[in-house]
Each structure stands twice: as structure tokens, then as C-alpha cells.
Motif scaffolding. Structure first.
Motif, PDB file in Angstrom:
ATOM      1  N   GLN A  24       0.836  -1.201   0.000  1.00 29.51           N
ATOM      2  CA  GLN A  24       0.000   0.000   0.000  1.00 29.51           C
ATOM      3  C   GLN A  24       0.874   1.256   0.000  1.00 29.51           C
ATOM      4  O   GLN A  24       0.589   2.223  -0.703  1.00 29.51           O
ATOM      5  N   VAL A  92      -4.247   0.603   6.926  1.00 27.35           N
ATOM      6  CA  VAL A  92      -3.799   0.984   5.587  1.00 27.35           C
ATOM      7  C   VAL A  92      -4.602   2.190   5.111  1.00 27.35           C
ATOM      8  O   VAL A  92      -4.070   3.085   4.454  1.00 27.35           O
ATOM      9  N   ARG A  96      -3.620   5.907   3.321  1.00 27.88           N
ATOM     10  CA  ARG A  96      -4.263   6.454   2.121  1.00 27.88           C
ATOM     11  C   ARG A  96      -4.841   7.836   2.406  1.00 27.88           C
ATOM     12  O   ARG A  96      -4.668   8.769   1.625  1.00 27.88           O
TER      13      ARG A  96
END
Length: 185
Positions: A24, A92, A96
Motif C-alpha cells: 500500500q 492501511v 491512504r
């Protein structure tokens, strides 16, 4: 044996988590680099379009502020990665969101400058000119093909509306005449 199994499960879980986080992070980093490249390109075009010193200095200031936002985001990412490595529960999605929120803020820094407004205005003006030329060309082509143009259809529509208005007025006058005739009988 269960202690070994539990330790292995924890290690596997941690390894999977770190692999997912690394993937990620790599994806976010790549997208960030692409966004920065597009941003720099747009900013360069803006600065090139800026004609006066005040607008150029404002554009440079906007870019500097945006760059600082990107650096702050990178610093926050490093901190949160350290937190995750220390055992804190960091999702994650949080990584983002850091990039997305900071990307929005960086673009706001540039978009709020008069240099960006000038470039946007020029671009919109150019697009409208191209559209006008295309419309004129399409109308000329339709006329050559003896087909109705948008202007022709609009004119017919206006005439129909006018005819309906006049017809309605005539009908009202006829109704008045009929009322007088019937009243006189």
C-alpha cells in the motif's frame, strides 16, 4: 508446541500485515510521485502563463506552500510507519487518507493563486473558441447539405410559439364575439 504455533501465527500475521502495508505504501508513493509530476507540470504551465511579476511570485508562493504540504505528509507517513512498527494499530486506510487529504490541500494551495486562475481562464477561453469554431463549421456543413441547423430549428420553434400565441388571441376574440351574439339572441 502451542507456544511455537502461536508465535508462528503472530509472526505470520505480522509479516502479512507488513507486506500489505509495504504494498500500500509503495502504491501510494507511486501515485504521489505521479501526482507531484502532474502538479509540477500544471504549475509550470501556470507560471509560464503568468505575465506579471506579482502573479508569478504568488504562483511560486503557492507552489512553495504546496511543496511544504507534501513534505509534511511524507513526515507524517514516516511517523505513522514508526508507530505501526512499534505495535500501534495503524490501518492501511489511514495511510491512504494522509496522502489524499494532503494532496487536496496541496492543490488548494496552487489553485487559490491568481496565476492558476489566469491559466484556467485562458484555458476555458481557448476551449470556448474551439467550440465556437466547431459549431460554425458544423452549421456551414449542414447548410451545404441542405439540412436544418440548430439555428434553423430554434427559429422554427420561435415561430411556432408566436403562432400559438396569436392563435390563442384570435380564439379569445372569437369567444367574445360568440358571447355577444348569444347574448343578443
Amino acid at each position: 508446541m502451542t507456544d511455537t504455533y502461536d508465535t508462528d501465527a503472530v509472526q505470520n500475521s505480522w509479516t502479512e500485515f507488513m507486506q500489505q502495508m509495504n504494498e500500500q505504501f509503495a502504491d501510494a508513493f507511486e501515485e504521489n510521485i505521479e501526482a507531484q509530476a502532474e502538479f509540477v507540470e500544471a504549475w509550470t504551465e501556470t507560471v509560464d502563463a503568468a505575465s506579471d511579476d506579482e502573479r508569478m511570485s504568488e504562483g511560486i508562493e503557492g507552489y512553495t506552500n504546496a511543496y511544504q504540504v507534501w513534505m509534511d505528509a511524507a513526515e507524517e507517513m514516516v511517523e505513522r510507519t514508526g508507530d505501526a512498527a512499534a505495535g500501534e494499530d495503524v490501518t492501511v486506510e489511514e495511510f491512504r487518507d494522509i496522502w489524499l487529504n494532503n494532496a487536496n490541500q496541496a492543490f488548494k494551495e496552487v489553485m487559490s493563486t491568481s496565476a492558476f486562475a489566469a491559466m484556467t481562464g485562458e484555458t476555458v477561453g481557448d476551449a470556448l473558441e474551439v467550440q465556437q469554431v466547431a459549431d460554425e463549421s458544423a452549421e456551414a456543413t449542414l447548410r451545404q447539405l441542405r439540412m436544418p441547423t440548430q439555428g434553423d430549428v430554434e427559429e422554427i420553434g420561435e415561430r411556432l410559439v408566436d403562432l400559438e400565441r396569436r392563435q390563442h388571441a384570435v380564439e379569445q376574440k372569437i369567444d367574445l364575439v360568440l358571447e355577444h351574439v348569444q347574448d343578443g339572441e
